[in-house]
Scaffold this motif. Structure first.
Motif, PDB file in Angstrom:
ATOM      1  N   UNK A 135      36.986  49.514  57.574  1.00  0.00           N
ATOM      2  CA  UNK A 135      35.962  50.427  57.051  1.00  0.00           C
ATOM      3  C   UNK A 135      34.764  49.687  56.478  1.00  0.00           C
ATOM      4  N   UNK A 136      35.014  48.577  55.785  1.00  0.00           N
ATOM      5  CA  UNK A 136      33.915  47.806  55.198  1.00  0.00           C
ATOM      6  C   UNK A 136      32.998  47.228  56.267  1.00  0.00           C
ATOM      7  N   UNK A 137      33.585  46.805  57.395  1.00  0.00           N
ATOM      8  CA  UNK A 137      32.774  46.259  58.484  1.00  0.00           C
ATOM      9  C   UNK A 137      31.891  47.341  59.109  1.00  0.00           C
ATOM     10  N   UNK A 138      32.427  48.535  59.230  1.00  0.00           N
ATOM     11  CA  UNK A 138      31.644  49.640  59.794  1.00  0.00           C
ATOM     12  C   UNK A 138      30.488  49.995  58.869  1.00  0.00           C
ATOM     13  N   UNK A 139      30.765  50.102  57.579  1.00  0.00           N
ATOM     14  CA  UNK A 139      29.712  50.411  56.613  1.00  0.00           C
ATOM     15  C   UNK A 139      28.645  49.326  56.608  1.00  0.00           C
ATOM     16  N   UNK A 140      29.066  48.071  56.686  1.00  0.00           N
ATOM     17  CA  UNK A 140      28.124  46.957  56.711  1.00  0.00           C
ATOM     18  C   UNK A 140      27.235  47.013  57.944  1.00  0.00           C
ATOM     19  N   UNK A 141      27.841  47.322  59.097  1.00  0.00           N
ATOM     20  CA  UNK A 141      27.070  47.403  60.337  1.00  0.00           C
ATOM     21  C   UNK A 141      26.066  48.549  60.278  1.00  0.00           C
ATOM     22  N   UNK A 142      26.482  49.692  59.736  1.00  0.00           N
ATOM     23  CA  UNK A 142      25.569  50.824  59.627  1.00  0.00           C
ATOM     24  C   UNK A 142      24.368  50.480  58.765  1.00  0.00           C
ATOM     25  N   UNK A 193      21.113  52.630  59.811  1.00  0.00           N
ATOM     26  CA  UNK A 193      21.623  53.949  60.167  1.00  0.00           C
ATOM     27  C   UNK A 193      21.735  54.799  58.905  1.00  0.00           C
ATOM     28  N   UNK A 194      21.226  55.999  58.979  1.00  0.00           N
ATOM     29  CA  UNK A 194      21.281  56.886  57.817  1.00  0.00           C
ATOM     30  C   UNK A 194      22.698  57.378  57.581  1.00  0.00           C
ATOM     31  N   UNK A 195      23.492  57.399  58.661  1.00  0.00           N
ATOM     32  CA  UNK A 195      24.842  57.941  58.547  1.00  0.00           C
ATOM     33  C   UNK A 195      25.774  57.314  59.572  1.00  0.00           C
ATOM     34  N   UNK A 196      27.061  57.534  59.366  1.00  0.00           N
ATOM     35  CA  UNK A 196      28.117  57.156  60.306  1.00  0.00           C
ATOM     36  C   UNK A 196      28.815  58.428  60.739  1.00  0.00           C
ATOM     37  N   UNK A 197      29.030  58.566  62.050  1.00  0.00           N
ATOM     38  CA  UNK A 197      29.669  59.776  62.581  1.00  0.00           C
ATOM     39  C   UNK A 197      31.053  59.468  63.114  1.00  0.00           C
ATOM     40  N   UNK A 198      32.006  60.284  62.729  1.00  0.00           N
ATOM     41  CA  UNK A 198      33.354  60.257  63.295  1.00  0.00           C
ATOM     42  C   UNK A 198      33.326  61.251  64.447  1.00  0.00           C
ATOM     43  N   UNK A 199      33.396  60.776  65.671  1.00  0.00           N
ATOM     44  CA  UNK A 199      33.097  61.630  66.822  1.00  0.00           C
ATOM     45  C   UNK A 199      33.797  61.104  68.067  1.00  0.00           C
ATOM     46  N   UNK A 200      33.445  61.608  69.228  1.00  0.00           N
ATOM     47  CA  UNK A 200      34.006  61.279  70.537  1.00  0.00           C
ATOM     48  C   UNK A 200      35.404  61.880  70.716  1.00  0.00           C
ATOM     49  N   UNK A 201      36.317  61.620  69.769  1.00  0.00           N
ATOM     50  CA  UNK A 201      37.547  62.409  69.700  1.00  0.00           C
ATOM     51  C   UNK A 201      37.608  63.010  68.300  1.00  0.00           C
ATOM     52  N   UNK A 202      38.533  63.907  68.047  1.00  0.00           N
ATOM     53  CA  UNK A 202      38.485  64.639  66.783  1.00  0.00           C
ATOM     54  C   UNK A 202      38.940  63.766  65.617  1.00  0.00           C
ATOM     55  N   UNK A 203      38.094  63.578  64.603  1.00  0.00           N
ATOM     56  CA  UNK A 203      38.459  62.715  63.475  1.00  0.00           C
ATOM     57  C   UNK A 203      39.569  63.265  62.594  1.00  0.00           C
ATOM     58  N   UNK A 204      39.879  64.540  62.737  1.00  0.00           N
ATOM     59  CA  UNK A 204      40.987  65.102  61.968  1.00  0.00           C
ATOM     60  C   UNK A 204      42.238  64.251  62.150  1.00  0.00           C
ATOM     61  N   UNK A 205      42.494  63.793  63.364  1.00  0.00           N
ATOM     62  CA  UNK A 205      43.753  63.103  63.628  1.00  0.00           C
ATOM     63  C   UNK A 205      43.760  61.676  63.100  1.00  0.00           C
ATOM     64  N   UNK A 206      42.577  61.100  62.824  1.00  0.00           N
ATOM     65  CA  UNK A 206      42.560  59.783  62.173  1.00  0.00           C
ATOM     66  C   UNK A 206      41.946  59.898  60.778  1.00  0.00           C
ATOM     67  N   UNK A 207      42.347  60.949  60.080  1.00  0.00           N
ATOM     68  CA  UNK A 207      41.769  61.290  58.779  1.00  0.00           C
ATOM     69  C   UNK A 207      41.811  60.128  57.796  1.00  0.00           C
ATOM     70  N   UNK A 208      42.919  59.399  57.735  1.00  0.00           N
ATOM     71  CA  UNK A 208      43.031  58.303  56.772  1.00  0.00           C
ATOM     72  C   UNK A 208      41.989  57.216  57.028  1.00  0.00           C
ATOM     73  N   UNK A 209      41.794  56.870  58.289  1.00  0.00           N
ATOM     74  CA  UNK A 209      40.794  55.874  58.674  1.00  0.00           C
ATOM     75  C   UNK A 209      39.384  56.391  58.371  1.00  0.00           C
TER      76      UNK A 209
END
Length: 363
Positions: free
Chosen positions: A115-122, A127-143
């Motif tokens: 998660x820290x690497x993703x935030x750092x890259x954004x 990037x104003x935001x990070x999107x959980x998308x492409x597949x449904x993020x509900x199923x990887x809720x913890x991540x």
């Protein structure tokens, strides 16, 4: 480089008296024996507990325009770092991202990142935001939750693109960490949901109502129109009436065109006239902001002032051609407050799409 641990403890489950465990995250309530995976494929019983097998693993990262999510009232023109994992808790026969959401091959998850690497890259890519998308993020809720926490620490907002098929404590926890959501309301009939998604309509409506009235999450709704399945005047009118009555006229609606894919690969594509008809039906029902998508339609992509009907945001595809909102997000002509999250100036990311490689761990 060491990949993040794939046996990540999952939340939202309980033990059954017969030795199985039951998932409490979504209405499927999967009951699992040792080694068995849930319908979403990514939640598994392992050594007597539930684990999330895709924590820290992604099908890829890409910088998109926020309008592609689609979100037209959440910092228009801004960049969003998008990613997904694998699997899905719905079984849509018309899935437009089926190679990701229907994947049962964990080797597809080539990109690994904390998660820290993703935030750092954004933050690095502005990037104003990070999107959980492409597949449904509900199923990887913890991540997603862990990533949202890391993003918020860096001032980066988070977006969920979801079918809204979630309930209970998982729903409260997940959306507490989300700033904006686009929810797929796939149709307005139980028959469609059961036949073409393997799910049910009522839990989605519950999620939409709860999001609108119990949270501060910015909400927009998308319906993919499939000819002969969910595009009748009666159904579109019922959907629009429900949204305006139960959620209010300021929730933006997106009617998007289907293209043949997955198990409906021989089904006809949606004509431009159909999405335009749906838009008019919703506007006639009282919806203030209605858009067409997956088609080139400047009129259907334009944000109008509900009070004086001035064209405030004119888009060509995802490119913003004209922006006439005040610093406070009001109509520059009559002063009417436009629902959403706006900046003094629109972003200029436009129609680009930029793949990004992220180091597994933050620098």
């Amino acid at each position: 480089m060491t990949a993040p641990e794939t046996r990540h403890p999952a939340r939202y489950w309980h033990r059954l008296d017969d030795g199985r465990i039951e998932c409490d995250l979504c209405p499927r309530t999967c009951r699992l024996h040792e080694g068995q995976r849930a319908a979403c494929f990514v939640r598994q019983m392992d050594r007597g507990e539930m684990v999330l097998t895709t924590w820290g693993r992604s099908s890829g990262f890409c910088i998109d325009p926020i309008e592609k999510k689609p979100l037209n009232h959440f910092h228009p023109g801004s960049k969003v770092l998008s990613f997904g994992t694998a699997g899905c808790n719905l079984a849509c026969k018309f899935c437009q991202n089926w190679d990701i959401s229907k994947s049962r091959d964990m080797d597809r998850l080539m990109d690994t990142a904390t998660p820290e690497a993703i935030a750092s890259a954004a933050a690095h890519h502005d990037c104003r935001s990070v999107a959980f998308t492409y597949n449904d993020p509900v199923i990887f809720a913890e991540y997603a939750i862990d990533t949202a926490d890391a993003c918020h620490q860096r001032g980066v907002k988070t977006v969920a693109v979801t079918a809204g098929y979630i309930h209970g404590q998982g729903r409260e926890d997940f959306f507490r960490h989300v700033d904006a959501a686009n929810v797929d309301l796939k149709a307005f009939s139980e028959a469609f949901y059961f036949k073409l998604t393997g799910a049910h309509l009522a839990p989605v409506l519950d999620t939409l109502y709860w999001l609108r009235h119990e949270t501060k999450v910015w909400l927009e709704i998308t319906t993919l129109l499939i000819p002969g399945e969910n595009d009748s005047d009666d159904e579109l009118r019922a959907l629009s009436d429900w949204v305006v009555r139960e959620l209010g006229p300021d929730v933006p609606l997106h009617f998007t065109a289907f293209h043949p894919d997955y198990k409906l690969d021989r089904h006809p594509a949606t004509p431009l006239a159909t999405v335009r008809r749906a838009r008019q039906i919703a506007m006639d029902a009282g919806a203030h902001y209605v858009y067409t998508g997956n088609v080139r339609d400047t009129e259907g992509s334009t944000t109008l002032c509900p009070a004086c009907h001035t064209a405030l945001i004119v888009r060509d595809g995802y490119q913003i051609m004209h922006y006439a909102l005040t610093r406070e997000g009001h109509c520059s002509n009559c002063g009417h407050a436009i629902a959403g999250h706006f900046d003094q100036h629109a972003g200029d990311f436009g129609n680009r799409r930029i793949p990004v490689r992220i180091s597994a761990h933050a620098p």
